[in-house]
Design a protein around this motif. Sequence first.
Motif, PDB file in Angstrom:
ATOM      1  N   TRP A  10       0.821  -1.197   0.000  1.00 11.64           N
ATOM      2  CA  TRP A  10       0.000   0.000   0.000  1.00 11.64           C
ATOM      3  C   TRP A  10       0.868   1.265   0.000  1.00 11.64           C
ATOM      4  N   ARG A  13       3.803   1.673  -3.628  1.00 16.22           N
ATOM      5  CA  ARG A  13       3.239   1.195  -4.896  1.00 16.22           C
ATOM      6  C   ARG A  13       4.198   1.451  -6.048  1.00 16.22           C
ATOM      7  N   TRP A  47      -5.225  -3.548  -5.937  1.00 19.05           N
ATOM      8  CA  TRP A  47      -6.017  -2.641  -5.114  1.00 19.05           C
ATOM      9  C   TRP A  47      -7.255  -2.229  -5.910  1.00 19.05           C
TER      10      TRP A  47
END
Length: 144
Positions: A10, A13, A47
């Motif tokens: 997260w 990236r 994601w």
Amino acid sequence: SATQRFVISWFNRRDLALVNNFTADRTTNSTTYVELNTEIRCEFLTWGDEAVIVGVSGMFTTPVAATGSTAVGFDGTNQENAITSSSAVNGAIGIMLCRTLSEGYHYVTVRGASNAGTVTWEGATYVADATRVDRTSLTALIRG
């Protein structure tokens, strides 16, 4: 690996590439889209707020007066609407698709169909010209 991207971050990236290809010629005479072979699947985590970019390239051959159609599909569902077709005896594949998916695990694969007779997607054929390879390839780009 180049066919499985199961770790994404997260906070860090970055672009992650996936690539796979057929190792042998793959065929179908199905008039509805089917997965041509599971060996070309690319598996990944993504994601929910990141786009996935997918491309398919290569060659396929058809019987005279037949049309072969190629598409990509995610997670065993119906094909996406980015489709390439050819009524020529030797057809080129060129698909590029960008879309978002739900957060989590997914796979992308190559699907194909024929309107008449058996269509063959090239998997093991190398052309003598070193600048060309007629092998059907699936590529994807995710961020993770």
